[in-house]
Write a protein that holds these residues in place. Sequence first.
Motif, PDB file in Angstrom:
ATOM      1  N   CYS A 109       0.835  -1.208   0.000  1.00  0.00           N
ATOM      2  CA  CYS A 109       0.000   0.000   0.000  1.00  0.00           C
ATOM      3  C   CYS A 109       0.867   1.253   0.000  1.00  0.00           C
ATOM      4  O   CYS A 109       0.611   2.199  -0.762  1.00  0.00           O
ATOM      5  CB  CYS A 109      -0.922   0.012   1.215  1.00  0.00           C
ATOM      6  SG  CYS A 109      -2.222  -1.238   1.192  1.00  0.00           S
ATOM      7  N   ASP A 110       1.891   1.268   0.831  1.00  0.00           N
ATOM      8  CA  ASP A 110       2.821   2.400   0.912  1.00  0.00           C
ATOM      9  C   ASP A 110       3.398   2.704  -0.465  1.00  0.00           C
ATOM     10  O   ASP A 110       3.370   3.852  -0.919  1.00  0.00           O
ATOM     11  CB  ASP A 110       3.927   2.064   1.912  1.00  0.00           C
ATOM     12  CG  ASP A 110       5.003   3.135   2.022  1.00  0.00           C
ATOM     13  OD1 ASP A 110       4.948   3.937   2.968  1.00  0.00           O
ATOM     14  OD2 ASP A 110       5.920   3.151   1.172  1.00  0.00           O
ATOM     15  N   PHE A 113       0.742   4.235  -3.017  1.00  0.00           N
ATOM     16  CA  PHE A 113       0.408   5.642  -2.819  1.00  0.00           C
ATOM     17  C   PHE A 113       1.601   6.557  -3.070  1.00  0.00           C
ATOM     18  O   PHE A 113       1.438   7.649  -3.630  1.00  0.00           O
ATOM     19  CB  PHE A 113      -0.189   5.867  -1.423  1.00  0.00           C
ATOM     20  CG  PHE A 113      -1.586   5.336  -1.327  1.00  0.00           C
ATOM     21  CD1 PHE A 113      -2.660   6.085  -1.787  1.00  0.00           C
ATOM     22  CD2 PHE A 113      -1.825   4.073  -0.824  1.00  0.00           C
ATOM     23  CE1 PHE A 113      -3.949   5.590  -1.729  1.00  0.00           C
ATOM     24  CE2 PHE A 113      -3.115   3.570  -0.753  1.00  0.00           C
ATOM     25  CZ  PHE A 113      -4.185   4.332  -1.220  1.00  0.00           C
ATOM     26  N   ARG A 114       2.794   6.143  -2.720  1.00  0.00           N
ATOM     27  CA  ARG A 114       3.976   6.961  -2.992  1.00  0.00           C
ATOM     28  C   ARG A 114       4.261   7.041  -4.488  1.00  0.00           C
ATOM     29  O   ARG A 114       4.618   8.098  -5.007  1.00  0.00           O
ATOM     30  CB  ARG A 114       5.180   6.418  -2.227  1.00  0.00           C
ATOM     31  CG  ARG A 114       5.037   6.693  -0.719  1.00  0.00           C
ATOM     32  CD  ARG A 114       6.157   6.127   0.111  1.00  0.00           C
ATOM     33  NE  ARG A 114       7.434   6.642  -0.313  1.00  0.00           N
ATOM     34  CZ  ARG A 114       8.566   5.941  -0.239  1.00  0.00           C
ATOM     35  NH1 ARG A 114       8.587   4.711   0.231  1.00  0.00           N
ATOM     36  NH2 ARG A 114       9.705   6.482  -0.629  1.00  0.00           N
ATOM     37  N   GLN A 116       1.977   6.616  -6.891  1.00  0.00           N
ATOM     38  CA  GLN A 116       0.905   7.410  -7.489  1.00  0.00           C
ATOM     39  C   GLN A 116       1.211   8.901  -7.363  1.00  0.00           C
ATOM     40  O   GLN A 116       0.960   9.671  -8.290  1.00  0.00           O
ATOM     41  CB  GLN A 116      -0.439   7.112  -6.816  1.00  0.00           C
ATOM     42  CG  GLN A 116      -1.073   5.816  -7.254  1.00  0.00           C
ATOM     43  CD  GLN A 116      -2.340   5.502  -6.487  1.00  0.00           C
ATOM     44  OE1 GLN A 116      -2.555   5.977  -5.364  1.00  0.00           O
ATOM     45  NE2 GLN A 116      -3.194   4.682  -7.079  1.00  0.00           N
ATOM     46  N   ALA A 117       1.786   9.294  -6.228  1.00  0.00           N
ATOM     47  CA  ALA A 117       2.084  10.713  -5.977  1.00  0.00           C
ATOM     48  C   ALA A 117       3.069  11.284  -6.989  1.00  0.00           C
ATOM     49  O   ALA A 117       3.047  12.491  -7.258  1.00  0.00           O
ATOM     50  CB  ALA A 117       2.615  10.902  -4.558  1.00  0.00           C
ATOM     51  N   GLU A 123      -4.162   3.174 -11.018  1.00  0.00           N
ATOM     52  CA  GLU A 123      -5.122   3.145  -9.918  1.00  0.00           C
ATOM     53  C   GLU A 123      -4.804   2.041  -8.915  1.00  0.00           C
ATOM     54  O   GLU A 123      -4.975   2.210  -7.714  1.00  0.00           O
ATOM     55  CB  GLU A 123      -6.530   2.953 -10.473  1.00  0.00           C
ATOM     56  CG  GLU A 123      -7.605   3.013  -9.421  1.00  0.00           C
ATOM     57  CD  GLU A 123      -8.995   2.886 -10.010  1.00  0.00           C
ATOM     58  OE1 GLU A 123      -9.876   2.404  -9.290  1.00  0.00           O
ATOM     59  OE2 GLU A 123      -9.197   3.264 -11.177  1.00  0.00           O
ATOM     60  N   ASN A 124      -4.319   0.904  -9.425  1.00  0.00           N
ATOM     61  CA  ASN A 124      -4.066  -0.203  -8.513  1.00  0.00           C
ATOM     62  C   ASN A 124      -2.835  -1.041  -8.894  1.00  0.00           C
ATOM     63  O   ASN A 124      -2.698  -2.170  -8.436  1.00  0.00           O
ATOM     64  CB  ASN A 124      -5.294  -1.120  -8.436  1.00  0.00           C
ATOM     65  CG  ASN A 124      -5.546  -1.842  -9.750  1.00  0.00           C
ATOM     66  OD1 ASN A 124      -5.096  -1.411 -10.810  1.00  0.00           O
ATOM     67  ND2 ASN A 124      -6.256  -2.942  -9.678  1.00  0.00           N
ATOM     68  N   LYS A 175      -5.548  -2.500   2.460  1.00  0.00           N
ATOM     69  CA  LYS A 175      -5.329  -1.494   3.501  1.00  0.00           C
ATOM     70  C   LYS A 175      -5.770  -2.034   4.861  1.00  0.00           C
ATOM     71  O   LYS A 175      -5.097  -1.808   5.869  1.00  0.00           O
ATOM     72  CB  LYS A 175      -6.086  -0.206   3.168  1.00  0.00           C
ATOM     73  CG  LYS A 175      -5.422   0.605   2.067  1.00  0.00           C
ATOM     74  CD  LYS A 175      -6.293   1.709   1.509  1.00  0.00           C
ATOM     75  CE  LYS A 175      -6.639   2.788   2.481  1.00  0.00           C
ATOM     76  NZ  LYS A 175      -7.393   3.893   1.830  1.00  0.00           N
ATOM     77  N   GLY A 182      -2.303   5.735   6.025  1.00  0.00           N
ATOM     78  CA  GLY A 182      -1.739   6.615   5.019  1.00  0.00           C
ATOM     79  C   GLY A 182      -1.564   8.072   5.349  1.00  0.00           C
ATOM     80  O   GLY A 182      -0.988   8.811   4.549  1.00  0.00           O
ATOM     81  N   LYS A 186       1.083  12.399   4.054  1.00  0.00           N
ATOM     82  CA  LYS A 186       0.609  13.756   3.764  1.00  0.00           C
ATOM     83  C   LYS A 186       1.202  14.757   4.742  1.00  0.00           C
ATOM     84  O   LYS A 186       0.529  15.650   5.209  1.00  0.00           O
ATOM     85  CB  LYS A 186      -0.911  13.788   3.852  1.00  0.00           C
ATOM     86  CG  LYS A 186      -1.559  12.850   2.867  1.00  0.00           C
ATOM     87  CD  LYS A 186      -3.037  12.750   3.105  1.00  0.00           C
ATOM     88  CE  LYS A 186      -3.604  11.698   2.195  1.00  0.00           C
ATOM     89  NZ  LYS A 186      -4.407  10.732   2.868  1.00  0.00           N
TER      90      LYS A 186
END
Length: 187
Positions: A109-110, A113-114, A116-117, A123-124, A175, A182, A186
């Motif tokens: 998951c980490d 999202f990192r 994606q940023a 998306e997945n 998750k 998460g 941020k």
Amino acid sequence: MLHFLLTGYACRYKLLSDGRRQIAAILVPGDSCDLHGLLQKTLDYSVKTLTDCTIVEIPRSAALGWTETHPRLTRALWWSCMADEAVLREWLANVARHDARQRIAHLFCDLLFRLQAVGLAGENSYDFPLTQEELGDMTGLSTVHVNRTLQELRIDGSVILKGRRMTIIDIERLKTIGAFEGSYLKV
């Protein structure tokens, strides 16, 4: 010199006296490899590329000069350091307090999202060139335990790892498995 990762994957790690390695951070494009070197002449960790990488080098003296004349850059570097520390605290809690399945789910998951940023994950799904040995060094697990845990996550339909591509089937489920919230991303 300061080093920033433009492409590829790298890691920060500590080598233990018995030769084992504990990976303390995985670095993705946009990350600083050694921002601490701006203020410290020697580092208490090592950095290693995990894939082919493009790295930009900035002379320490130049970076220090820029921080004195460009306050926005200074804030950006400070923010980067705070983000690194937030990720480190999360990784420490993950390795210290979660079981194998939670550790690996949290890591997946980490990374999603990192990546994606910085525009390097869909998306997945994302490129996943890491070995089971490297996953073990990140999560404090043996390679055998990593292999078993990956099989469990595949069998229960949480992830598909095909070739060097990770696909998360149900991000909300993963998750939950990884106790991934998460907010630390941020900063």
